[in-house]
Design an enzyme around this catalytic site. Structure first.
Site, PDB file in Angstrom:
ATOM      1  N   ALA A  53       1.062  -1.281  -0.134  1.00  0.00           N
ATOM      2  CA  ALA A  53       0.043  -0.163  -0.035  1.00  0.00           C
ATOM      3  C   ALA A  53       0.784   1.306  -0.108  1.00  0.00           C
ATOM      4  O   ALA A  53       0.648   2.169  -0.762  1.00  0.00           O
ATOM      5  CB  ALA A  53      -0.886   0.084   1.197  1.00  0.00           C
ATOM      6  N   ARG A  91      -5.237   0.109  -9.222  1.00  0.00           N
ATOM      7  CA  ARG A  91      -5.468  -0.737  -8.142  1.00  0.00           C
ATOM      8  C   ARG A  91      -6.683  -0.316  -6.920  1.00  0.00           C
ATOM      9  O   ARG A  91      -6.198   0.843  -6.643  1.00  0.00           O
ATOM     10  CB  ARG A  91      -4.372  -1.345  -6.889  1.00  0.00           C
ATOM     11  CG  ARG A  91      -3.494  -2.120  -8.097  1.00  0.00           C
ATOM     12  CD  ARG A  91      -2.188  -2.787  -7.421  1.00  0.00           C
ATOM     13  NE  ARG A  91      -2.807  -3.973  -6.851  1.00  0.00           N
ATOM     14  CZ  ARG A  91      -2.179  -4.846  -5.911  1.00  0.00           C
ATOM     15  NH1 ARG A  91      -1.048  -4.539  -5.506  1.00  0.00           N
ATOM     16  NH2 ARG A  91      -2.703  -5.835  -5.272  1.00  0.00           N
ATOM     17  N   GLN A 197       3.961 -13.270  -1.842  1.00  0.00           N
ATOM     18  CA  GLN A 197       4.819 -12.180  -1.224  1.00  0.00           C
ATOM     19  C   GLN A 197       5.482 -12.431   0.158  1.00  0.00           C
ATOM     20  O   GLN A 197       6.501 -11.804   0.531  1.00  0.00           O
ATOM     21  CB  GLN A 197       3.669 -10.915  -0.924  1.00  0.00           C
ATOM     22  CG  GLN A 197       3.153 -10.346  -2.136  1.00  0.00           C
ATOM     23  CD  GLN A 197       1.829 -10.745  -2.464  1.00  0.00           C
ATOM     24  OE1 GLN A 197       1.389 -11.932  -2.127  1.00  0.00           O
ATOM     25  NE2 GLN A 197       0.835 -10.086  -3.024  1.00  0.00           N
ATOM     26  N   ASP A 238      -4.026  -2.253   3.822  1.00  0.00           N
ATOM     27  CA  ASP A 238      -4.350  -1.525   2.974  1.00  0.00           C
ATOM     28  C   ASP A 238      -5.266  -0.397   2.832  1.00  0.00           C
ATOM     29  O   ASP A 238      -5.419   0.612   2.010  1.00  0.00           O
ATOM     30  CB  ASP A 238      -4.610  -2.416   1.570  1.00  0.00           C
ATOM     31  CG  ASP A 238      -3.601  -3.670   1.191  1.00  0.00           C
ATOM     32  OD1 ASP A 238      -3.231  -4.282   1.966  1.00  0.00           O
ATOM     33  OD2 ASP A 238      -2.948  -2.970   0.317  1.00  0.00           O
ATOM     34  N   LYS A 249      -4.167  -8.171   2.948  1.00  0.00           N
ATOM     35  CA  LYS A 249      -4.249  -9.255   1.914  1.00  0.00           C
ATOM     36  C   LYS A 249      -5.031 -10.535   2.251  1.00  0.00           C
ATOM     37  O   LYS A 249      -5.148 -10.707   3.652  1.00  0.00           O
ATOM     38  CB  LYS A 249      -2.683  -9.754   1.970  1.00  0.00           C
ATOM     39  CG  LYS A 249      -2.166 -10.892   0.981  1.00  0.00           C
ATOM     40  CD  LYS A 249      -2.595 -10.795  -0.405  1.00  0.00           C
ATOM     41  CE  LYS A 249      -2.102  -9.558  -0.900  1.00  0.00           C
ATOM     42  NZ  LYS A 249      -2.920  -9.043  -2.397  1.00  0.00           N
TER      43      LYS A 249
HETATM   44  O1  MRU Z   1      -1.482  -6.985  -3.316  1.00  0.00           O
HETATM   45  P1  MRU Z   1      -0.181  -6.256  -2.565  1.00  0.00           P
HETATM   46  O2  MRU Z   1       0.878  -7.123  -2.328  1.00  0.00           O
HETATM   47  O3  MRU Z   1       0.047  -5.096  -2.922  1.00  0.00           O
HETATM   48  O4  MRU Z   1      -0.883  -6.559  -1.019  1.00  0.00           O
HETATM   49  C1  MRU Z   1       0.084  -5.855  -0.020  1.00  0.00           C
HETATM   50  C2  MRU Z   1      -0.718  -6.134   1.192  1.00  0.00           C
HETATM   51  O5  MRU Z   1      -1.500  -6.578   1.307  1.00  0.00           O
HETATM   52  C3  MRU Z   1       0.230  -5.712   2.351  1.00  0.00           C
HETATM   53  O6  MRU Z   1      -0.001  -6.529   3.547  1.00  0.00           O
HETATM   54  C4  MRU Z   1      -0.237  -4.237   2.728  1.00  0.00           C
HETATM   55  O7  MRU Z   1      -0.004  -3.398   1.701  1.00  0.00           O
HETATM   56  C5  MRU Z   1       0.356  -3.856   3.927  1.00  0.00           C
HETATM   57  S1  MRU Z   1       1.470  -2.850   4.533  1.00  0.00           S
HETATM   58  C6  MRU Z   1       2.827  -2.502   3.724  1.00  0.00           C
END
Ligand code: MRU
Length: 344
Positions: A53, A91, A197, A238, A249
């Site tokens: 995010a 996104r 991830q 997010d 996530k």
């Molecule tokens: O789909 P992504 O990899 O962009 O999702 C990211 C997440 O869900 C992270 O856990 C989130 O951004 C939390 S903090 C940096």
């Protein structure tokens, strides 16, 4: 963040170009990509060359700066509006993206009709946004380290590390600070299907910093709760709503329910840019649905039955009632009052 002994940010601006670490190649290859226009930046956010995010918030802010630098004089305002809409559309779930893009957009508009000044201001505003994001993440790490006892076994989900932010991370900033303070910690890293991830990026960051950890499958978390081997859960977010519900996530919600059942504290770590002061509750958060091929194929080859459809929601909602506290740069707050405290 430290990578092979060198300090990096995940995204930064240099000589009129946006640079970012290619997160799709990690951990097997470390590469840096360069972008000269906002359309390329939008594509990089969609393809998740940059993800997480706060990191996409900063990439979006720099994308707007690139748009301002190349906008034709006679169409400056409408060009910036198209760039803003395109970048925000990439996104939908992480609110940091629209906050970063709009910050630069509005900063630049204030200086019309002095276009050279507006262009200059857009780069300054993007850098300011990225620097504040990195500072926030460092501060919340220092604040949050207080909740990690010496000897803690910590569960985290996805990558809420320096790669997902401009630097330091959210959940991983807390973990980094606890480690720096000499606490003896161990991190269970959920692999985080379908894009891994956790297994690819969180494990990589922890290894780079020498923090003891192990990757587990997403479905193994319950086993370790059952064995009483998890002392605390920390993830990022997010989007944080006014009532304290959060999006993170896919798979975060079930970890929060498991933590609740096992009476294990469950914390969210989030910088200011992840708070949505216009979002009342979790049901109001748009959830990104990604391509089914992310589930069915790996590196182009099918691992699932090709003829079956797959469902791929990228985020889920964790209700405030399962969250022990939200760790912010200003302090650790009860979820129901976190947005109010952050906004002060
Ligand atoms: O789909 P992504 O990899 O962009 O999702 C990211 C997440 O869900 C992270 O856990 C989130 O951004 C939390 S903090 C940096």
């Amino acid at each position: 963040m430290l990578i092979n002994g060198t300090q990096y940010r995940s995204v930064w601006f240099e000589h009129g170009r946006l640079k970012m670490i290619d997160q799709n190649k990690l951990p097997l290859e470390f590469g840096i990509k360069e972008y000269a226009n906002y359309l390329e930046v939008a594509a990089a956010i969609r393809e998740m060359t940059v993800r997480g995010a706060p990191a996409i918030g900063a990439a979006g802010a720099f994308g707007m700066a690139l748009a301002a630098l190349s906008a034709p004089d006679e169409k400056f305002r409408s060009y910036l509006r198209s760039a803003r809409d395109e970048l925000i559309s990439t996104r939908p779930t992480a609110v940091d993206l629209s906050i970063g893009v709009n910050y630069v957009y509005e900063s630049a508009l204030k200086f019309i009709p002095d276009l050279p000044h507006a262009r200059q201001v857009s780069v300054l505003a993007a850098n300011e946004f990225a620097n504040k994001s990195a500072d926030d993440c460092l501060d919340l790490g220092v604040v949050g380290a207080a909740i990690i006892p010496d000897g803690a076994r910590i569960l985290t989900h996805c990558n809420a590390g320096a790669l997902a932010t401009v630097d330091h991370g959210t959940a991983l900033s807390v973990i980094r600070q606890a480690h720096k303070q000499g606490k003896n910690i161990f991190v269970y890293v959920d692999e985080t299907r379908p894009r891994f991830q956790g297994a690819r990026l969180t494990a990589y960051e922890l290894e780079q910093e020498g923090i003891p950890h192990a990757i587990i499958t997403d479905s193994a978390a319950g086993f370790y709760f059952w064995k009483s081997e998890i002392d605390v859960v920390i993830t990022g977010a997010d989007r944080v709503c006014l009532n304290g519900d959060i999006a993170n996530k896919i798979g975060t919600y079930e970890k929060a329910v498991l933590a609740h059942v096992h009476e294990v504290p469950f914390y969210i770590a989030a910088p200011d840019s992840t708070f949505d002061f216009n979002c009342a509750k979790g049901e109001d958060i748009p959830i990104e649905i990604r391509d089914e091929d992310e589930i069915k194929r790996i590196n182009g080859s099918y691992l699932a039955n090709p003829g079956s459809p797959a469902l791929n929601p990228s985020f889920d909602i964790t209700p405030a009632k399962y969250i022990t506290g939200i760790i912010t740069p200003k302090g650790i707050f009860d979820p129901a009052e976190a947005a109010q405290k952050v906004q002060l």
